[in-house]
Design a protein around this motif. Sequence first.
Motif, PDB file in Angstrom:
ATOM      1  N   ILE A  12      43.575  37.132  39.369  1.00 17.42           N
ATOM      2  CA  ILE A  12      42.984  36.271  38.336  1.00 17.42           C
ATOM      3  C   ILE A  12      42.421  37.156  37.240  1.00 17.42           C
ATOM      4  O   ILE A  12      41.544  37.989  37.490  1.00 17.42           O
ATOM      5  CB  ILE A  12      41.886  35.359  38.912  1.00 17.42           C
ATOM      6  N   CYS A  15      36.978  36.095  34.669  1.00 18.79           N
ATOM      7  CA  CYS A  15      36.066  35.584  35.705  1.00 18.79           C
ATOM      8  C   CYS A  15      34.888  34.865  35.061  1.00 18.79           C
ATOM      9  O   CYS A  15      33.747  35.014  35.480  1.00 18.79           O
ATOM     10  CB  CYS A  15      35.594  36.734  36.593  1.00 18.79           C
ATOM     11  N   GLY A  19      37.594  30.656  35.456  1.00 17.50           N
ATOM     12  CA  GLY A  19      38.223  31.580  36.400  1.00 17.50           C
ATOM     13  C   GLY A  19      37.424  31.726  37.674  1.00 17.50           C
ATOM     14  O   GLY A  19      37.981  31.740  38.780  1.00 17.50           O
ATOM     15  N   GLY A  20      36.105  31.795  37.545  1.00 16.49           N
ATOM     16  CA  GLY A  20      35.250  31.900  38.725  1.00 16.49           C
ATOM     17  C   GLY A  20      35.303  30.648  39.583  1.00 16.49           C
ATOM     18  O   GLY A  20      35.308  30.729  40.814  1.00 16.49           O
ATOM     19  N   ALA A  23      38.685  30.666  41.448  1.00 15.46           N
ATOM     20  CA  ALA A  23      38.666  31.676  42.517  1.00 15.46           C
ATOM     21  C   ALA A  23      37.857  31.197  43.711  1.00 15.46           C
ATOM     22  O   ALA A  23      38.276  31.329  44.864  1.00 15.46           O
ATOM     23  CB  ALA A  23      38.102  32.993  41.980  1.00 15.46           C
ATOM     24  N   TRP A  38      42.695  39.542  43.859  1.00 14.36           N
ATOM     25  CA  TRP A  38      42.275  40.535  42.872  1.00 14.36           C
ATOM     26  C   TRP A  38      41.687  39.794  41.670  1.00 14.36           C
ATOM     27  O   TRP A  38      42.226  38.769  41.252  1.00 14.36           O
ATOM     28  CB  TRP A  38      43.447  41.383  42.409  1.00 14.36           C
ATOM     29  N   ILE A  39      40.594  40.304  41.142  1.00 17.88           N
ATOM     30  CA  ILE A  39      39.979  39.713  39.957  1.00 17.88           C
ATOM     31  C   ILE A  39      39.761  40.802  38.921  1.00 17.88           C
ATOM     32  O   ILE A  39      39.199  41.864  39.224  1.00 17.88           O
ATOM     33  CB  ILE A  39      38.635  39.033  40.293  1.00 17.88           C
ATOM     34  N   ASN A  41      37.828  41.684  35.614  1.00 16.93           N
ATOM     35  CA  ASN A  41      36.680  41.286  34.809  1.00 16.93           C
ATOM     36  C   ASN A  41      36.118  42.536  34.148  1.00 16.93           C
ATOM     37  O   ASN A  41      35.791  43.511  34.828  1.00 16.93           O
ATOM     38  CB  ASN A  41      35.609  40.622  35.690  1.00 16.93           C
ATOM     39  N   TRP A  57      38.242  44.099  42.870  1.00 18.23           N
ATOM     40  CA  TRP A  57      37.821  43.975  41.478  1.00 18.23           C
ATOM     41  C   TRP A  57      38.400  45.127  40.666  1.00 18.23           C
ATOM     42  O   TRP A  57      38.493  46.251  41.152  1.00 18.23           O
ATOM     43  CB  TRP A  57      36.301  43.991  41.357  1.00 18.23           C
TER      44      TRP A  57
END
Length: 274
Positions: A12, A15, A19-20, A23, A38-39, A41, A57
């Motif tokens: 994503i 965030c 997006g958050g 998720a 995987w994020i 940010n 992250w």
Amino acid sequence: MDAGGSGLGLGIVGCGQLGGAIAGALLRADVVAPGELWICNRSGPAGELAAHEGVHWTRDPQELAARCASVLLALPPAAGRRLRLDVPDRLVVSVMAGIDTGQLRAIGNSARVVRAISNPAAAIGLAYSPWFAPGGLSPPDRATVLRLFEACGTTDEVPAESQIDCFTALTGPVPGFVAYFAECMQAYAQGQGVEPEVAARAVRQLFLAAGRMMAASDTPPAGFVQEMVDYAGTTAAGLEAMRASPLSWLVAEGLEAARRRCLTIGGEPPAPDD
């Protein structure tokens, strides 16, 4: 994340609030395991997601894309327009307002693109997330998209990309337009001398009850309205007055203004429907 919930995982990009929320919904529904998520940010781990052990992250969107089978873009439109990824073999799904499928192909260098819209109600499993795929999707890609958005609430595939602009105006803002109508009703009650906290409590309960009743029934909104009119009580008097007023036209004007804004927020004219 593939149709079976395994594989390289889901990335994503973005965030923020939306997006958050998405998720969090995917993790709660076990659609993706923390170790498969995987994020990206730019400010690093953020919000409640930072407490999830195993979530990866990164500040580098290309690193995320290289490690994930599917990529969800949840950036603000201005940031999304500037993004460039080299993922020709990845599924790219976007919930960015106003970014059309032509732009998505350029962003990801991929023909496997899906344009969708969702809203922060995904955080509580109540988002409506329609989506459009130019040229259709393979069965595995379609299963991935359905699993993703069903974890957020309810979803539909729509036949024309232009409908995503309509839903961006209609269901993208939560509580948005519904909250404005509630504000007007609360203001009326306060004008009649009702204390603000009492008026607010009454209006919140009204919208909660109305939403649940409509969600649990196959009756269309117009059917509920007509039932009240046919009952010929106090509510009928109010509804008849509203029907005779320009209210319906004004609501349509507001939604159309939001839709027109969606057509320009992407920075380029929208592509024709595929």
